[in-house]
Structures are given as C-alpha cells and as structure tokens.
Scaffold this motif. Structure first.
Motif, PDB file in Angstrom:
ATOM      1  N   SER A  17       0.840  -1.197   0.000  1.00  0.00           N
ATOM      2  CA  SER A  17       0.000   0.000   0.000  1.00  0.00           C
ATOM      3  C   SER A  17       0.876   1.248   0.000  1.00  0.00           C
ATOM      4  N   ALA A  18       1.845   1.293   0.904  1.00  0.00           N
ATOM      5  CA  ALA A  18       2.744   2.447   0.985  1.00  0.00           C
ATOM      6  C   ALA A  18       3.619   2.533  -0.257  1.00  0.00           C
ATOM      7  N   PHE A  19       4.103   1.380  -0.716  1.00  0.00           N
ATOM      8  CA  PHE A  19       4.980   1.356  -1.891  1.00  0.00           C
ATOM      9  C   PHE A  19       4.237   1.854  -3.127  1.00  0.00           C
ATOM     10  N   ASN A  20       3.053   1.333  -3.363  1.00  0.00           N
ATOM     11  CA  ASN A  20       2.296   1.705  -4.567  1.00  0.00           C
ATOM     12  C   ASN A  20       1.970   3.194  -4.584  1.00  0.00           C
ATOM     13  N   GLN A  21       1.652   3.733  -3.425  1.00  0.00           N
ATOM     14  CA  GLN A  21       1.369   5.163  -3.342  1.00  0.00           C
ATOM     15  C   GLN A  21       2.611   5.976  -3.683  1.00  0.00           C
ATOM     16  N   CYS A  22       3.753   5.505  -3.203  1.00  0.00           N
ATOM     17  CA  CYS A  22       5.026   6.184  -3.478  1.00  0.00           C
ATOM     18  C   CYS A  22       5.344   6.155  -4.969  1.00  0.00           C
ATOM     19  N   VAL A  23       5.142   4.997  -5.597  1.00  0.00           N
ATOM     20  CA  VAL A  23       5.409   4.855  -7.032  1.00  0.00           C
ATOM     21  C   VAL A  23       4.471   5.746  -7.847  1.00  0.00           C
ATOM     22  N   ASP A  24       3.195   5.695  -7.528  1.00  0.00           N
ATOM     23  CA  ASP A  24       2.198   6.462  -8.303  1.00  0.00           C
ATOM     24  C   ASP A  24       2.421   7.971  -8.192  1.00  0.00           C
ATOM     25  N   SER A  25       2.914   8.414  -7.052  1.00  0.00           N
ATOM     26  CA  SER A  25       3.101   9.852  -6.847  1.00  0.00           C
ATOM     27  C   SER A  25       4.439  10.355  -7.385  1.00  0.00           C
ATOM     28  N   GLY A  26       5.333   9.415  -7.726  1.00  0.00           N
ATOM     29  CA  GLY A  26       6.666   9.844  -8.177  1.00  0.00           C
ATOM     30  C   GLY A  26       7.410  10.592  -7.089  1.00  0.00           C
ATOM     31  N   ARG A  27       7.271  10.114  -5.857  1.00  0.00           N
ATOM     32  CA  ARG A  27       7.758  10.847  -4.682  1.00  0.00           C
ATOM     33  C   ARG A  27       9.245  11.187  -4.754  1.00  0.00           C
ATOM     34  N   HIS A  28      10.039  10.302  -5.323  1.00  0.00           N
ATOM     35  CA  HIS A  28      11.492  10.495  -5.273  1.00  0.00           C
ATOM     36  C   HIS A  28      12.110  10.900  -6.615  1.00  0.00           C
ATOM     37  N   LEU A  29      11.273  11.277  -7.567  1.00  0.00           N
ATOM     38  CA  LEU A  29      11.809  11.647  -8.879  1.00  0.00           C
ATOM     39  C   LEU A  29      12.739  12.859  -8.795  1.00  0.00           C
ATOM     40  N   GLU A  30      12.437  13.769  -7.899  1.00  0.00           N
ATOM     41  CA  GLU A  30      13.304  14.944  -7.757  1.00  0.00           C
ATOM     42  C   GLU A  30      14.710  14.514  -7.341  1.00  0.00           C
ATOM     43  N   LYS A  31      14.806  13.581  -6.399  1.00  0.00           N
ATOM     44  CA  LYS A  31      16.114  13.077  -5.985  1.00  0.00           C
ATOM     45  C   LYS A  31      16.812  12.358  -7.133  1.00  0.00           C
ATOM     46  N   VAL A  32      16.044  11.571  -7.885  1.00  0.00           N
ATOM     47  CA  VAL A  32      16.609  10.821  -9.010  1.00  0.00           C
ATOM     48  C   VAL A  32      17.257  11.774 -10.011  1.00  0.00           C
ATOM     49  N   TYR A  33      16.533  12.825 -10.380  1.00  0.00           N
ATOM     50  CA  TYR A  33      17.074  13.765 -11.358  1.00  0.00           C
ATOM     51  C   TYR A  33      18.174  14.643 -10.748  1.00  0.00           C
ATOM     52  N   ARG A  34      18.130  14.844  -9.455  1.00  0.00           N
ATOM     53  CA  ARG A  34      19.203  15.585  -8.793  1.00  0.00           C
ATOM     54  C   ARG A  34      20.507  14.798  -8.846  1.00  0.00           C
ATOM     55  N   ASP A  35      20.404  13.472  -8.632  1.00  0.00           N
ATOM     56  CA  ASP A  35      21.593  12.612  -8.768  1.00  0.00           C
ATOM     57  C   ASP A  35      22.181  12.728 -10.173  1.00  0.00           C
ATOM     58  N   ALA A  36      21.296  12.673 -11.172  1.00  0.00           N
ATOM     59  CA  ALA A  36      21.750  12.722 -12.567  1.00  0.00           C
ATOM     60  C   ALA A  36      22.436  14.053 -12.878  1.00  0.00           C
ATOM     61  N   ALA A  37      21.871  15.146 -12.368  1.00  0.00           N
ATOM     62  CA  ALA A  37      22.475  16.464 -12.598  1.00  0.00           C
ATOM     63  C   ALA A  37      23.840  16.548 -11.922  1.00  0.00           C
ATOM     64  N   GLU A  38      23.933  15.985 -10.735  1.00  0.00           N
ATOM     65  CA  GLU A  38      25.212  15.953 -10.026  1.00  0.00           C
ATOM     66  C   GLU A  38      26.257  15.188 -10.838  1.00  0.00           C
ATOM     67  N   GLY A  39      25.831  14.072 -11.416  1.00  0.00           N
ATOM     68  CA  GLY A  39      26.741  13.281 -12.233  1.00  0.00           C
ATOM     69  C   GLY A  39      27.231  14.041 -13.449  1.00  0.00           C
ATOM     70  N   ARG A  40      26.325  14.715 -14.114  1.00  0.00           N
ATOM     71  CA  ARG A  40      26.718  15.491 -15.298  1.00  0.00           C
ATOM     72  C   ARG A  40      27.738  16.566 -14.924  1.00  0.00           C
ATOM     73  N   ASN A  41      27.538  17.190 -13.767  1.00  0.00           N
ATOM     74  CA  ASN A  41      28.479  18.228 -13.329  1.00  0.00           C
ATOM     75  C   ASN A  41      29.864  17.647 -13.051  1.00  0.00           C
ATOM     76  N   LEU A  42      29.910  16.355 -12.758  1.00  0.00           N
ATOM     77  CA  LEU A  42      31.187  15.695 -12.500  1.00  0.00           C
ATOM     78  C   LEU A  42      31.804  15.108 -13.778  1.00  0.00           C
ATOM     79  N   GLY A  43      31.095  15.266 -14.886  1.00  0.00           N
ATOM     80  CA  GLY A  43      31.619  14.770 -16.155  1.00  0.00           C
ATOM     81  C   GLY A  43      31.155  13.379 -16.527  1.00  0.00           C
ATOM     82  N   VAL A  44      30.115  12.885 -15.868  1.00  0.00           N
ATOM     83  CA  VAL A  44      29.582  11.569 -16.222  1.00  0.00           C
ATOM     84  C   VAL A  44      28.826  11.675 -17.537  1.00  0.00           C
TER      85      VAL A  44
END
Length: 236
Positions: A175-202
């Motif tokens: 129940s908690a997991f599905n709600q988290c997935v449907d809301s995209g709760r952590h997408l901001e963190k996911v894209y923040r990681d990616a931006a950090e990587g690009r800044n490091l030359g990944v």
C-alpha cells in the motif's frame, strides 16, 4: 594412295571431366539444417527469458539501509552512477558489485554509494523512483537486485504494474509502496543525482568515482579492487 593421317593428341592435353551439377535435394537438406539450428537457438533464448521472469525473487537480510553500504567517513568511498536499464550496469551490480561488498563491507573501511544517472528516459526514471520507494522501507538493495535481474526479460520490465509486483514479491508494504510509485515521490532526488553526475563529467554508465578518481565502465573486479586497495594502503 596416300594414307589419311590421324590428328595426334598433344601430350599436355587432359580429358575433360564433366562435373555433375549439385543435386537439388542436397541444397534443400542444407537449408533445412540451417533453419533447424536457428529455431533451436530461438527456442533456447525464449526458455532463458521465461526462466528469468519466473525466477523467484530472493529477499536478503539487508534491511534498514538506504542506497549505500559501509560507514560514512570510511577511508575509501566508491560512488556508482548507474541506470537500471543499462546492461553494463547490471553486469557490474550482479557480479563485481557483489564481490566488492563481500570483501570490504565487514572491514568498515569502504563505503559504496549508488547514484541514479538516467539514460533510459521516463521508463528507467520510474524504476529509479521505485528503488527509492523500496529504500523508504529499508529494502533498496533487494529491490536494486530485482530490477537488474529483470532487465530485458520482457517488453516492459519497468512498467508500473511490474514495479509493484516486484515489491509484493519481496514482501514490502505494498500500500505504501504503490502510493510512493504512483506519486513519483522520489523523482526529484533521481534527477538531482543525474544532474550531479553530469556536473562531475559523467556521460556514460556505469561511471565510478573512487575517492574522486574516475573509472568508467563495468571494469573487471581486479581493476576496481586494485584502485580500492591502493587508496587503503595510502590511508594507512
């Protein structure tokens, strides 16, 4: 009356040997053999995929952790920028990554951090978000292993329904997991990681930073171990 002379045959001349044309049946048989071989390979691949899809999801005792193992402040920190849709990332995670953890986690001298670097667009971003949803319940690494294991086993291994099924198989609070997935709760963190990587030359996955030293690709375990051991030796 003069005798009629017979034309002599040059000594170098050889009688012409007639080569019989190949029988149609032989070509047909060869074609059937080739087709049969292709079918055997195709059936084998299908069976491997089915076995992978149906492979039981194995839960471990790695509970209560986020997307990292090893203590903060360890002598060596390995940061891994990966994408759940990347086949080379899967190779490392399910092989070299496990060996690294087995050898160094108990020493307390190495910390390994997983970061998201999205190369597959919204599809793998959704998988990364789901992994973070699993981390909310202390099960990031089990879910991480499932995602890499299921990679490429169906046309949509990271569809929302599949992501929720994996959580259920691991025994998460669905129940908690599905709600988290449907809301995209952590997408901001996911894209923040990616931006950090690009800044490091990944610009490719996987890419690692071992105390800041950049290593690209799913390098052999010996290569990663050498880098870690050299830094551990320098820290003594």
């Amino acid at each position: 009356m003069a005798k009629r002379s017979q034309a002599s045959i040059p000594k170098t001349a050889r009688p012409v040997t007639k080569v019989a044309p190949p029988k149609a049946g032989g070509s047909r048989n060869l074609l059937l053999v080739v087709i049969g071989g292709v079918l055997v390979v195709a059936v084998g691949l299908v069976l491997l995929i089915v076995q992978s899809v149906n492979r039981p999801v194995t839960a471990t005792n790695r509970v209560g952790e986020g997307a990292a193992w090893g203590p903060v402040g360890a002598a060596v920190t390995v940061v891994d920028y990966s994408d759940f849709g990347c086949s080379h990332c899967a190779t490392f995670a399910l092989n070299q990554g496990k060996l690294l953890r087995e050898e160094y986690e108990a020493t307390g001298k190495v910390r390994f951090e997983f970061k998201h670097f999205i190369i597959g667009g919204a599809t793998t971003a959704g998988a990364a978000n789901a992994a973070e949803c699993a981390a909310d319940q202390g099960r990031f690494w089990d879910y991480h292993d499932v995602l890499f294991t299921r990679q490429g086993t169906s046309s949509a291994p990271f569809a929302s329904a599949a992501l929720k099924q994996y959580a259920a198989q691991l025994g998460l609070d669905t129940s908690a997991f599905n709600q988290c997935v449907d809301s995209g709760r952590h997408l901001e963190k996911v894209y923040r990681d990616a931006a950090e990587g690009r800044n490091l030359g990944v610009n490719a996955t996987p890419t690692f930073f071992v105390n800041g030293q950049k290593i690209e690709g799913a390098v052999p375990y010996a290569t990663m171990k050498a880098a870690v051991d050299a830094l551990l030796g320098a820290a003594q």
